[in-house]
Design a protein around this motif. Structure first.
Motif, mmCIF file in Angstrom:
data_model
loop_
_atom_site.group_PDB
_atom_site.id
_atom_site.type_symbol
_atom_site.label_atom_id
_atom_site.label_comp_id
_atom_site.label_asym_id
_atom_site.label_seq_id
_atom_site.Cartn_x
_atom_site.Cartn_y
_atom_site.Cartn_z
ATOM 1 N N ARG A 153 0.751 -1.309 -0.033
ATOM 2 C CA ARG A 153 0.056 -0.024 0.213
ATOM 3 C C ARG A 153 1.021 1.236 0.134
ATOM 4 N NH1 ARG A 153 -2.045 -3.772 3.469
ATOM 5 N NH2 ARG A 153 -4.190 -4.586 3.189
ATOM 6 N N SER A 246 -4.878 5.152 0.368
ATOM 7 C CA SER A 246 -6.088 4.511 0.809
ATOM 8 C C SER A 246 -7.091 4.863 -0.185
ATOM 9 C CB SER A 246 -6.468 4.944 2.259
ATOM 10 O OG SER A 246 -7.580 4.492 2.706
ATOM 11 N N VAL A 248 -10.199 4.940 1.541
ATOM 12 C CA VAL A 248 -10.929 5.190 2.731
ATOM 13 C C VAL A 248 -10.971 6.837 3.137
ATOM 14 C CG1 VAL A 248 -11.626 4.354 4.930
ATOM 15 C CG2 VAL A 248 -11.028 2.682 3.145
ATOM 16 N N GLY A 252 -6.686 6.450 7.005
ATOM 17 C CA GLY A 252 -6.358 4.962 6.451
ATOM 18 C C GLY A 252 -4.902 4.993 5.672
ATOM 19 N N ALA A 253 -4.564 5.946 5.213
ATOM 20 C CA ALA A 253 -3.346 6.078 4.547
ATOM 21 C C ALA A 253 -2.118 6.392 5.503
ATOM 22 C CB ALA A 253 -3.239 7.295 3.395
ATOM 23 N N ASN A 256 -1.796 2.878 6.723
ATOM 24 C CA ASN A 256 -1.119 1.614 6.075
ATOM 25 C C ASN A 256 0.371 2.151 5.923
ATOM 26 O OD1 ASN A 256 -3.491 0.597 5.307
ATOM 27 N ND2 ASN A 256 -3.665 2.233 3.202
ATOM 28 N N TYR A 311 -7.672 -3.802 -2.378
ATOM 29 C CA TYR A 311 -8.411 -2.447 -2.137
ATOM 30 C C TYR A 311 -9.062 -2.609 -0.852
ATOM 31 C CZ TYR A 311 -11.296 1.355 -4.062
ATOM 32 O OH TYR A 311 -11.801 2.517 -4.239
ATOM 33 N N HIS A 312 -8.283 -2.822 0.300
ATOM 34 C CA HIS A 312 -8.467 -2.957 1.726
ATOM 35 C C HIS A 312 -7.342 -2.316 2.467
ATOM 36 C CE1 HIS A 312 -10.832 -6.368 3.887
ATOM 37 N NE2 HIS A 312 -10.859 -5.470 4.527
ATOM 38 N N ASP A 313 -7.648 -1.622 3.496
ATOM 39 C CA ASP A 313 -6.633 -1.148 4.345
ATOM 40 C C ASP A 313 -6.385 -1.985 5.492
ATOM 41 O OD1 ASP A 313 -6.821 1.289 2.834
ATOM 42 O OD2 ASP A 313 -7.920 2.401 4.325
ATOM 43 N N PHE A 318 -12.640 -0.629 3.816
ATOM 44 C CA PHE A 318 -12.545 -0.509 2.210
ATOM 45 C C PHE A 318 -13.745 0.162 1.947
ATOM 46 C CE2 PHE A 318 -14.906 -4.473 3.124
ATOM 47 C CZ PHE A 318 -15.887 -4.356 2.411
#
Length: 961
Positions: A153, A246, A248, A252-253, A256, A311-313, A318
């Protein structure tokens, strides 16, 4: 040491370091060349990514055009920066999120694509390096080396500046797609955060990011839109950047990033990426081929493992197809499902080597259904793009279920499959109610009819295994709707308009009855009922001739230009998916030697180790999975079946390491370029006579041994008992088709019927209340406007009923055309403009007559001098398809057909720039006695200079004069 020499050494250091660290033997990593497919029309990207990762960190060298879909083309020499999302081998462009570009000197917020000064740079092709999980480029304008690697990610950049006193980085959020909303904000002296919401192929995309530098930002300047920022740093040599993304939110970023790369050790992340790829690629190992073959094979395997994308943190959140945020840690959510392509062999490959991930793909599908209301067709970033045809999430689910992957909600899955098949859109309602899709109702009607029929067969198979026998019967019936587009007279799949075969018919013509193909390439598409198709052709010998014909036909196509029809052997087009199963059909008629010949020819001639080494778009793994499966020696002609059809292996040895801990080995010790024919098989030491193997034969582990020779076997796979089977036992009757009989006619028209169901009566009636009808024995005449109903009947069994409408043109009326229309825009023939049928908004449905680059000049003879009050003619405009309104339409009248006088002229006032579909009538008042009416509609000739088709011929599409 010269800088370029140093850079090349840096680019090679990873291989050397990894080799000495692991003290390994030959690795699949040695043979992966990410540049394969970046030239020609492959549309792949060379940058850094992890297996099925969220980040695809790659250079952007091309901003527009079909060959710029991945953002990169090998022939380019200018780079605009390095963005974090890219598509692998698609035919439509998207992504390119969060672009970074290091530079020195003056700040230009312009990217330079317009020729003005900008932040773009020339780059060195000589020193460019691409490896799994790593990419290197030298920017020549400012002498900066760029290295890229990635976790799942997070993208990791390392820049080395020659000008240590002037280090800058441009961040561009406006790159490529239309930006709907964005934010770029500095958090502290090292960190930026923000988001980019954009619109392209996917209408609503959400990317959130966190950018962290290893050194403090000395200065930061925004452009007026605040979508771009130039960052300056204190003097130094190297600069490192981590970019987490992310779908989301910004938090979320951040999570990650914190979870995946907490350090600043670029080489550590690079090495971990290499190890991740090595572990993936070790799932299938080959030996005994040439260096080129191994490069092609392992690069193909690599390409099958890029998409679908994570496609999932890390916290389990997601974005769903309702575009809302959901959380589930019990599985992994994915995006980028190119299902029209990948259901054929990519997903079947995953049922062998990615069984756990396959279950997660299906769970993702089910969330698409639960949150968005339907299964995906071509899903991208939680958006339904509506691209391509079929409902091919269905065979992916059924194929997995049949092969023992059931750790998902099977009842919900079956519900979603049924839902897909019961839609009232894309011709599915007509397919259900009429047994085929009429070409005047829905574009690409033949392809859709064929692919819906196959999809329905997979529903029937899953229903049968789940004990839902009544539903299975319904779908086995629907699965035979392919018979209604099979013309027994020609052996080709043809469109029906008014229940009459589309004419004039030319199988090599590319028209709107087929999807990215012509009749040649779709006439072999009955994977669910191959044996019945063979019978319809006339048996094994006739089917062999039919198969031979596609490979030996002239490769020239006619009609529309279609960039996807590439990689031609005769009319077999390996560069696009509808042809992929065709070489393996010879096994079904006891000629596996011909399968072996053509499979070897395709592998040898249509795959290469060069940038243009793919004969068509990679399409998210499908072009590559065909090679992977075929190189192993077998291929899934009918996903949803347990059978793999034997071909001709490329290597002397191959081993598949399975998730259940077992190993399946393929051995072909006598294999060579000449020894391409299979003479005998052994499975686990026992003689194996079949020209197919079962999925469980692979899953149980063991050894499949090929005994090869330089000439065809006269016994292997010849006996019907040893051939693969694909047959629907429940026989459905086909609907008779009209071979002759004009929808609009003068005087009378002769009706001729035909049907592939030769053992059933053909019946017809002129009223829906006539349930018995008349048994058709010979052609008959229609002399008045009427409806005609036709069906097949055998005892109590009856086909669906087809209704046709016929219109009598007033006595002696006819039309003379002085310019030629395009065959694929015939509108039904010469009488199209006086046949009382008005074209629909979709110009592809066949009621429009098309003139490319020429005017329409048509004269209508009314048959006698009559009083005419007014006259008009309709036109369609769709600028996206290079179809424009005529510049002007003039009308002329005459009593003798020789001496015409002007009756009026209408100048077009609709701009060629107007978007969407526009219908308009052009007409004038005549108010006089006349017999002949001449219409002249002026074509633009070529597309305007500011149109995307500038210089190409423009179209006018008239209908109903």
């Amino acid at each position: 040491m010269k800088k370029s020499q140093f850079i090349r050494l840096v680019g090679l250091s990873f291989f050397l370091a990894l080799y000495s660290c692991n003290q390994r033997d030959e690795s699949p990593l040695d043979y992966v060349n990410p540049f394969i497919g970046t030239g020609g029309h492959g549309h792949t990207f060379p940058g850094a990514t992890r297996p099925f990762g969220m980040v695809q960190l790659s250079p952007d060298t091309r901003l527009t055009g079909w060959d710029g879909c991945s953002g990169y083309h090998y022939s380019d020499s200018i780079v605009y920066g390095f963005s974090h999302t890219h598509l692998s081998g698609t035919g439509v462009s998207d992504y390119g999120d969060v672009l970074l570009m290091p530079f020195s000197g003056e700040v230009y917020f312009n990217n330079g694509v317009d020729g003005e000064p900008g932040y773009r740079s020339l780059f060195s092709k000589e020193s460019e390096v691409a490896e799994p999980g790593y990419y290197f480029m030298e920017l020549l304008d400012d002498q900066i080396s760029v290295e890229l690697t990635a976790s799942e990610r997070v993208g990791f950049h390392r820049y080395t500046f020659s000008n240590k006193e002037d280090r800058k980085v441009m961040i561009d959020l406006s790159h490529r797609d239309e930006v709907l909303d964005s934010k770029l904000e500095q958090v502290d002296e090292f960190t930026l955060t923000g988001y980019r919401h954009s619109k392209a192929w996917a209408e609503k995309q959400f990317i959130f990011f966190r950018i962290v530098f290893d050194q403090p930002i000395a200065d930061m300047v925004y452009d007026d839109s605040r979508q771009k920022a130039a960052l300056a740093f204190e003097p130094g040599s190297q600069l490192k950047v981590k970019v987490a993304i992310s779908a989301v939110d910004e938090e979320g970023a951040k999570k990650n990033l914190e979870a995946e790369i907490q350090h600043w050790d670029f080489e550590k992340t690079r090495k971990e990426a290499g190890v991740a790829w090595q572990d993936q690629l070790n799932k299938i190992k080959v030996a005994g081929g040439t260096e080129k073959q191994k490069t092609v094979f392992y690069t193909a395997l690599y390409h099958t493992m890029i998409a679908p994308n994570l496609y999932h943190d890390v916290d389990g959140r997601f974005r769903g197809t309702d575009l809302q945020i959901h959380q589930d840690t019990s599985y992994t959510n994915y995006t980028v499902f190119s299902l029209w392509d990948t259901y054929r062999s990519t997903h079947p490959l995953y049922t062998i080597i990615e069984r756990k991930r396959t279950a997660d793909f299906i769970k993702t599908f089910l969330n698409h259904y639960s949150y968005g209301g339907r299964l995906p067709m071509w899903e991208l970033a939680a958006n339904y793009t509506g691209c391509m045809i079929g409902y091919h999430a269905v065979p992916v689910i059924a194929d997995a279920y049949v092969k023992g992957i059931t750790n998902f909600d099977t009842e919900l899955a079956f519900e979603a499959m049924i839902h897909s098949s019961m839609q009232d859109r894309l011709g599915i309602d007509d397919f259900r109610s009429k047994g085929y899709i009429p070409s005047d109702v829905e574009a690409e009607s033949v392809s859709k009819t064929l692919e819906y029929a196959y999809d329905d067969w997979t529903i029937a198979e899953m229903a049968n295994r789940m004990g839902k026998t009544d539903l299975a019967s319904v779908y086995y019936q629907r699965a035979q709707n392919y018979k209604n587009v099979f013309d027994p007279a020609t052996g080709f799949m043809r469109a029906r308009n008014n229940n009459r075969w589309f004419y004039p018919f030319e199988p090599a013509e590319v028209n709107f009855n087929y999807t990215e193909a012509n009749s040649w390439q779709y006439s072999y598409y009955v994977p669910q009922d191959v044996e019945t198709w063979i019978d319809m052709l006339g048996g094994d010998q006739a089917a062999e001739q039919k198969l031979d014909a596609i490979f030996t036909a002239d490769s020239e196509t006619s009609g529309r230009d279609q960039a996807d029809i590439t990689g031609l052997i005769g009319q077999y087009a390996h560069g696009n998916e509808p042809s992929h199963h065709i070489p393996y059909l010879y096994n079904f008629i006891g000629r596996p030697d011909k399968t072996q010949e053509y499979v070897r020819q395709i592998m040898d001639e249509l795959y290469d180790d060069q940038p243009d080494g793919l004969s068509g778009n990679e399409d998210c793994g499908q072009m590559s999975s065909w090679l992977v499966m075929s190189a192993l020696g077998f291929y899934p002609v009918t996903p949803g079946s347990e059978d793999y059809i034997i071909g001709s292996p490329w290597f002397k040895e191959a081993t598949i390491t399975l998730e259940n801990g077992k190993v399946f080995s393929i051995v072909a010790s006598e294999n060579s370029p000449k020894n391409k024919y299979v003479h005998r098989l052994e499975l686990n030491g026992e003689d194996y006579k079949n020209s197919f193997i079962k999925h469980n034969d692979i899953l149980n582990g063991g050894v499949l041994t090929f005994h090869m020779a330089d000439h065809p076997s006269t016994t292997f796979g010849v006996d019907p008992a040893n051939r693969p089977t694909s047959k629907i036992e429940m026989n459905a009757l086909a609907i008779p088709a009209i071979e002759t009989g004009d929808k609009a006619f003068v005087g009378s028209t002769k009706i001729t019927l035909s049907s592939v169901s030769e053992d059933a009566d053909m019946r017809y009636a002129f009223s829906p209340s006539d349930q018995e009808g008349t048994v058709y024995t010979e052609p008959f005449e229609i002399a008045e406007s009427t409806d005609l109903y036709v069906w097949s009947q055998k005892g109590d069994q009856k086909s669906l009923v087809a209704k046709s409408q016929f219109f009598k043109i007033p006595k002696n009326r006819n039309i003379e055309l002085e310019t030629d229309y395009a065959n694929h825009y015939s509108g039904g023939g010469d009488n199209a403009l006086i046949n009382f049928v008005r074209g629909k908004a979709d110009f592809r449905t066949g009621d429009w007559q098309g003139y490319e680059g020429v005017d329409l000049v048509a004269t209508v003879d009314l048959g006698s001098i009559q009083s005419v009050n007014d006259v008009k003619i309709g036109f369609l405009q769709d600028e996206n398809s290079w179809i424009f309104m005529p510049l002007e339409v003039s009308f002329h009248v005459s009593e003798d057909g020789k001496n015409f006088k002007a009756a009026g002229k209408v100048t077009n006032m609709i701009s060629y720039k107007e978007k969407g579909v526009i219908l308009k009538d052009f007409g004038v008042s005549v108010d006089q006695e006349t017999r002949y009416i001449k219409v002249v509609a002026k074509n633009r000739g070529v597309c305007p200079t500011d149109h995307k088709g500038a210089g190409g011929k423009s179209w006018i599409l008239p209908m109903k004069l």
